[in-house]
Design a protein around this motif. Structure first.
Motif, PDB file in Angstrom:
ATOM      1  N   ASP A  94      36.762  35.574  41.596  1.00 28.95           N
ATOM      2  CA  ASP A  94      35.751  35.839  40.565  1.00 28.95           C
ATOM      3  C   ASP A  94      34.849  34.608  40.475  1.00 28.95           C
ATOM      4  O   ASP A  94      35.253  33.553  39.987  1.00 28.95           O
ATOM      5  CB  ASP A  94      36.460  36.107  39.232  1.00 28.95           C
ATOM      6  CG  ASP A  94      35.483  36.280  38.067  1.00 28.95           C
ATOM      7  OD1 ASP A  94      34.247  36.134  38.279  1.00 28.95           O
ATOM      8  OD2 ASP A  94      35.958  36.551  36.953  1.00 28.95           O
ATOM      9  N   ALA A  95      33.599  34.757  40.941  1.00 29.07           N
ATOM     10  CA  ALA A  95      32.685  33.607  41.041  1.00 29.07           C
ATOM     11  C   ALA A  95      32.443  32.938  39.689  1.00 29.07           C
ATOM     12  O   ALA A  95      32.188  31.731  39.623  1.00 29.07           O
ATOM     13  CB  ALA A  95      31.350  34.062  41.648  1.00 29.07           C
ATOM     14  N   SER A  96      32.546  33.716  38.599  1.00 28.44           N
ATOM     15  CA  SER A  96      32.258  33.153  37.271  1.00 28.44           C
ATOM     16  C   SER A  96      33.270  32.088  36.865  1.00 28.44           C
ATOM     17  O   SER A  96      33.021  31.292  35.959  1.00 28.44           O
ATOM     18  CB  SER A  96      32.240  34.271  36.220  1.00 28.44           C
ATOM     19  OG  SER A  96      33.564  34.718  35.947  1.00 28.44           O
ATOM     20  N   ARG A  97      34.405  32.057  37.536  1.00 31.43           N
ATOM     21  CA  ARG A  97      35.438  31.093  37.148  1.00 31.43           C
ATOM     22  C   ARG A  97      35.081  29.666  37.573  1.00 31.43           C
ATOM     23  O   ARG A  97      35.659  28.704  37.058  1.00 31.43           O
ATOM     24  CB  ARG A  97      36.804  31.492  37.720  1.00 31.43           C
ATOM     25  CG  ARG A  97      37.327  32.833  37.211  1.00 31.43           C
ATOM     26  CD  ARG A  97      37.412  32.908  35.693  1.00 31.43           C
ATOM     27  NE  ARG A  97      38.305  31.898  35.151  1.00 31.43           N
ATOM     28  CZ  ARG A  97      38.361  31.532  33.874  1.00 31.43           C
ATOM     29  NH1 ARG A  97      37.540  32.078  32.994  1.00 31.43           N
ATOM     30  NH2 ARG A  97      39.195  30.602  33.477  1.00 31.43           N
ATOM     31  N   TYR A  98      34.135  29.532  38.517  1.00 27.01           N
ATOM     32  CA  TYR A  98      33.728  28.176  38.927  1.00 27.01           C
ATOM     33  C   TYR A  98      33.010  27.462  37.789  1.00 27.01           C
ATOM     34  O   TYR A  98      33.190  26.264  37.569  1.00 27.01           O
ATOM     35  CB  TYR A  98      32.867  28.237  40.196  1.00 27.01           C
ATOM     36  CG  TYR A  98      33.716  28.585  41.401  1.00 27.01           C
ATOM     37  CD1 TYR A  98      34.313  27.573  42.155  1.00 27.01           C
ATOM     38  CD2 TYR A  98      33.953  29.910  41.759  1.00 27.01           C
ATOM     39  CE1 TYR A  98      35.124  27.884  43.241  1.00 27.01           C
ATOM     40  CE2 TYR A  98      34.761  30.233  42.833  1.00 27.01           C
ATOM     41  CZ  TYR A  98      35.342  29.218  43.574  1.00 27.01           C
ATOM     42  OH  TYR A  98      36.151  29.514  44.635  1.00 27.01           O
ATOM     43  N   ALA A  99      32.209  28.236  37.034  1.00 28.39           N
ATOM     44  CA  ALA A  99      31.538  27.651  35.868  1.00 28.39           C
ATOM     45  C   ALA A  99      32.575  27.218  34.831  1.00 28.39           C
ATOM     46  O   ALA A  99      32.453  26.161  34.203  1.00 28.39           O
ATOM     47  CB  ALA A  99      30.572  28.670  35.259  1.00 28.39           C
ATOM     48  N   ALA A 100      33.614  28.044  34.673  1.00 26.34           N
ATOM     49  CA  ALA A 100      34.684  27.680  33.731  1.00 26.34           C
ATOM     50  C   ALA A 100      35.354  26.382  34.169  1.00 26.34           C
ATOM     51  O   ALA A 100      35.648  25.509  33.346  1.00 26.34           O
ATOM     52  CB  ALA A 100      35.710  28.814  33.648  1.00 26.34           C
ATOM     53  N   ALA A 101      35.558  26.247  35.470  1.00 25.51           N
ATOM     54  CA  ALA A 101      36.191  25.023  35.984  1.00 25.51           C
ATOM     55  C   ALA A 101      35.305  23.809  35.720  1.00 25.51           C
ATOM     56  O   ALA A 101      35.786  22.734  35.365  1.00 25.51           O
ATOM     57  CB  ALA A 101      36.476  25.169  37.480  1.00 25.51           C
ATOM     58  N   ARG A 102      33.997  24.001  35.884  1.00 29.48           N
ATOM     59  CA  ARG A 102      33.068  22.894  35.606  1.00 29.48           C
ATOM     60  C   ARG A 102      33.129  22.522  34.127  1.00 29.48           C
ATOM     61  O   ARG A 102      33.239  21.361  33.766  1.00 29.48           O
ATOM     62  CB  ARG A 102      31.645  23.301  35.990  1.00 29.48           C
ATOM     63  CG  ARG A 102      30.652  22.132  35.872  1.00 29.48           C
ATOM     64  CD  ARG A 102      29.237  22.588  36.153  1.00 29.48           C
ATOM     65  NE  ARG A 102      28.883  23.692  35.271  1.00 29.48           N
ATOM     66  CZ  ARG A 102      27.832  24.492  35.450  1.00 29.48           C
ATOM     67  NH1 ARG A 102      27.025  24.320  36.472  1.00 29.48           N
ATOM     68  NH2 ARG A 102      27.585  25.473  34.611  1.00 29.48           N
ATOM     69  N   GLU A 103      33.091  23.558  33.269  1.00 28.48           N
ATOM     70  CA  GLU A 103      33.174  23.308  31.822  1.00 28.48           C
ATOM     71  C   GLU A 103      34.461  22.589  31.448  1.00 28.48           C
ATOM     72  O   GLU A 103      34.489  21.796  30.515  1.00 28.48           O
ATOM     73  CB  GLU A 103      33.106  24.634  31.045  1.00 28.48           C
ATOM     74  CG  GLU A 103      31.685  25.142  30.867  1.00 28.48           C
ATOM     75  CD  GLU A 103      31.650  26.603  30.439  1.00 28.48           C
ATOM     76  OE1 GLU A 103      32.596  27.039  29.752  1.00 28.48           O
ATOM     77  OE2 GLU A 103      30.689  27.301  30.826  1.00 28.48           O
ATOM     78  N   ASN A 104      35.500  22.886  32.179  1.00 28.30           N
ATOM     79  CA  ASN A 104      36.785  22.233  31.892  1.00 28.30           C
ATOM     80  C   ASN A 104      36.880  20.840  32.519  1.00 28.30           C
ATOM     81  O   ASN A 104      37.938  20.215  32.482  1.00 28.30           O
ATOM     82  CB  ASN A 104      37.945  23.109  32.382  1.00 28.30           C
ATOM     83  CG  ASN A 104      38.136  24.321  31.479  1.00 28.30           C
ATOM     84  OD1 ASN A 104      37.848  24.266  30.283  1.00 28.30           O
ATOM     85  ND2 ASN A 104      38.614  25.423  32.048  1.00 28.30           N
ATOM     86  N   GLY A 105      35.779  20.399  33.107  1.00 31.53           N
ATOM     87  CA  GLY A 105      35.731  19.015  33.580  1.00 31.53           C
ATOM     88  C   GLY A 105      36.393  18.782  34.925  1.00 31.53           C
ATOM     89  O   GLY A 105      36.761  17.653  35.251  1.00 31.53           O
ATOM     90  N   ILE A 106      36.544  19.831  35.713  1.00 26.96           N
ATOM     91  CA  ILE A 106      37.120  19.625  37.046  1.00 26.96           C
ATOM     92  C   ILE A 106      36.019  19.127  37.978  1.00 26.96           C
ATOM     93  O   ILE A 106      35.034  19.826  38.241  1.00 26.96           O
ATOM     94  CB  ILE A 106      37.759  20.926  37.572  1.00 26.96           C
ATOM     95  CG1 ILE A 106      38.966  21.273  36.687  1.00 26.96           C
ATOM     96  CG2 ILE A 106      38.171  20.770  39.040  1.00 26.96           C
ATOM     97  CD1 ILE A 106      39.718  22.493  37.110  1.00 26.96           C
ATOM     98  N   GLU A 107      36.197  17.908  38.453  1.00 26.30           N
ATOM     99  CA  GLU A 107      35.153  17.218  39.214  1.00 26.30           C
ATOM    100  C   GLU A 107      34.760  18.012  40.462  1.00 26.30           C
ATOM    101  O   GLU A 107      33.583  18.242  40.730  1.00 26.30           O
ATOM    102  CB  GLU A 107      35.690  15.840  39.616  1.00 26.30           C
ATOM    103  CG  GLU A 107      34.600  14.799  39.799  1.00 26.30           C
ATOM    104  CD  GLU A 107      35.231  13.424  40.066  1.00 26.30           C
ATOM    105  OE1 GLU A 107      34.665  12.669  40.861  1.00 26.30           O
ATOM    106  OE2 GLU A 107      36.310  13.144  39.483  1.00 26.30           O
ATOM    107  N   ASN A 108      35.778  18.445  41.206  1.00 27.97           N
ATOM    108  CA  ASN A 108      35.516  19.137  42.476  1.00 27.97           C
ATOM    109  C   ASN A 108      35.488  20.652  42.300  1.00 27.97           C
ATOM    110  O   ASN A 108      35.942  21.385  43.173  1.00 27.97           O
ATOM    111  CB  ASN A 108      36.603  18.770  43.486  1.00 27.97           C
ATOM    112  CG  ASN A 108      36.686  17.270  43.687  1.00 27.97           C
ATOM    113  OD1 ASN A 108      35.668  16.612  43.907  1.00 27.97           O
ATOM    114  ND2 ASN A 108      37.898  16.723  43.593  1.00 27.97           N
ATOM    115  N   TYR A 109      34.950  21.084  41.171  1.00 27.35           N
ATOM    116  CA  TYR A 109      35.049  22.516  40.844  1.00 27.35           C
ATOM    117  C   TYR A 109      34.404  23.390  41.907  1.00 27.35           C
ATOM    118  O   TYR A 109      34.781  24.534  42.104  1.00 27.35           O
ATOM    119  CB  TYR A 109      34.414  22.792  39.466  1.00 27.35           C
ATOM    120  CG  TYR A 109      32.908  22.722  39.471  1.00 27.35           C
ATOM    121  CD1 TYR A 109      32.240  21.511  39.289  1.00 27.35           C
ATOM    122  CD2 TYR A 109      32.148  23.866  39.692  1.00 27.35           C
ATOM    123  CE1 TYR A 109      30.866  21.440  39.324  1.00 27.35           C
ATOM    124  CE2 TYR A 109      30.768  23.802  39.725  1.00 27.35           C
ATOM    125  CZ  TYR A 109      30.125  22.591  39.543  1.00 27.35           C
ATOM    126  OH  TYR A 109      28.769  22.521  39.587  1.00 27.35           O
TER     127      TYR A 109
END
Lengths: 354, 354
Positions: free
Chosen positions: A38-53
């Motif tokens: 689910d491509a939308s989860r990459y934005a969630a990863a960025r929001e959660n502060g994952i550097e290499n999201y």
């Protein structure tokens, strides 16, 4: 200290929870990236502060990344076999969400491929570090209630079953696979033997194809019985644990470890008076007076919250003997299979000895 | 108004309780005398103010007394058949303590002899008038929780099993026959159908030849399940009743009818927030917030304490249709037999339809 680089495969509710609550807090780990269909989860990863999201967009990219030591697989249950097989063959160590597989046969395949490729496969049986469970385990290990006669382990929710893939049988949905797997695992870990037989009733009150709750009765050699109770439409929950020992009873009410221990005092000076109970009289079921019991506090255990990931690190990096043994995970799978068969056939199922 | 003259056969704990608590209070009855094989009980009867305490010294004297209309049989369970047969043949109406018989075959013999001699045989299933039970029954009859999904009916004592004949199998001892008989009877009375199958585990923690507790699971057509739980070595009892309805949960904590009803409120405005629970996260098992449930009081039922004896009077004197039907008592016997067989063989037992 070597850091373990770990990629999160399946960045949904559980995958992001692992990242936010455990991996981010644990200095021994770096999140090397995520992968989600689910491509939308990459934005969630960025929001959660994952550097290499944004680093990985396929499982192949993770496999090809030499810096990634390990993966967390937090995808729907029916895809675990595919991902475990794939990443084992890529030489990555693996944490897999529970239930690790949809069947003991699937799990046997996983063990074979992980063994062949010399990678660690650790199932996320994190509830071995639940404070309530460890408090019960300590009572058991220290014989604090005398012989354990019966254990009732309950988790009773009020929110129905989750609305996603967890409603579908082919996806590995249902409460036995969701919560039963933890509560059975705790007993497999704590008790020296497997149950001799099980009897299970699945509940379908919500009208889905999977169980929205169940009662599992496990019978052990020597007379111990264990009930595991899971509900999702219960608005007045019973205690998380009731433990009936020969010498007393312990109750843990909730996750906050409210509860206590009550033991009887036997003395010639203490007389049991009968009571009026309903439309009748009873001495047998009369409540004990305050002077005929001793109440005590629970001897609470407070495990390290990050214990699971520390364990994984130690097993991978320091070759520690794993606490979550594959033989135990296999036994949990077999008990769940027996429970499912019991529920389907309405029969007691004998557990084969190994 | 005609008074019923009743002799108490077996003036032990229960016989004297009937005399002191029900017969003495009920203007429709006179105690015509007692009979006990233990001579010391006559002094107890005198102390309890029974005028004719010294009138009968054999069952034959009661049988020969034309003024005695009825007998209460409160002797050990294995002697019920002998006394019921004897007094039926003497033309006396009979109240018999529970369990009425040691087997359904014995009970069939009793029914035959009572029928032949045109006497009433009423089993002391007095717990049909327990306020807690009637409060549950009212919820069931009024559909107050939506469809009943599961009923858990528990009586958990802390005083062991009684030290007299109730410890011996041939005497009809054990907790299934002592308390199971009541709790099963309540379900036979309340529910429109018998269970389709039962599964039962007897407990022997106290080391006697009879069960000192048990768990009985009864499975009904349509998905309802009933658990009956009895313990005698439990120091932190669970609620007397938990009733899981499709639309809410009801709990009755104790004989004093503490408890309540909780129902969910469903609304788009109410979001379920996940919680940290033990070493993990859960949304499914998150507790409901105060605004997402409605709590209400139990609609308590307060039956007439002397209802059982009034019923007996009405059946004998006014030929009222009995509330405690012999077919129901027979079904209770058959369920107990199935439960015993289930416990012995560790198998699910199907209940034959009639």
């Amino acid at each position: 200290m070597k850091k373990l680089n770990l990629a999160i495969v399946g960045y949904g509710g559980m995958g992001s929870y692992h990242g936010n609550n455990y991996l981010r807090e644990n200095a021994k780990f770096e999140i090397s990236g995520i992968f989600d269909i689910d491509a939308s989860r990459y934005a969630a990863a960025r929001e959660n502060g994952i550097e290499n999201y944004d680093r990985f967009h396929s499982k192949e990219e993770i496999a090809a990344d030499a810096s990634t030591d390990a993966v967390l697989i937090a995808t729907p249950n029916d895809s675990h076999l595919e991902y475990v097989t794939f990443f084992a063959q890529a030489g990555k160590h693996i944490i897999c969400e529970k239930p690790v597989a949809l069947s003991s046969a699937e799990y046997a395949q996983m063990l074979e491929v992980c063994d062949k490729n010399k990678v660690v496969l650790m199932v996320h049986q994190n509830r071995r570090w639940d404070p309530d469970f460890l408090t019960v385990k300590k009572m058991y290990d220290k014989n604090a209630l005398g012989k354990f006669c019966r254990i009732e382990s309950r988790v009773q929710g009020a929110n129905g079953i989750p609305g996603d893939w967890r409603k579908f049988e082919e996806k590995g949905g249902g409460m036995m696979l969701d919560w039963g797997v933890h509560l059975i695992d705790q007993m497999v870990y704590m008790l020296p033997e497997l149950p001799e037989s099980v009897y299970c009733r699945y509940f379908y009150g919500a009208g889905f194809e999977v169980d929205d709750g169940f009662r599992l009765e496990m019978n052990y050699n020597g007379g111990l019985s264990v009930e595991i109770a899971v509900d999702t439409n219960c608005f007045i929950p019973l205690p998380r644990w009731t433990v009936y020992g020969a010498d007393g009873t312990a109750v843990i009410e909730d996750w906050a470890l409210n509860g206590g221990i009550v033991k009887p005092v036997y003395s010639k000076d203490i007389k049991i008076a009968g009571i009026q109970a309903g439309n009748g009289f009873t001495k047998t079921m009369a409540y004990r007076t305050a002077e005929s019991v001793v109440k005590s506090e629970l001897d609470k255990v407070s495990p390290e919250p990050n214990a699971f990931y520390n364990e994984f690190y130690d097993v991978v990096v320091d070759h520690k003997e794993p606490l979550i043994r594959s033989s135990e995970v296999m036994n949990v799978m077999k008990i769940m299979e027996a429970a499912k068969r019991s529920a389907k056939e309405n029969q007691v199922i004998t557990i084969a000895r190994h």
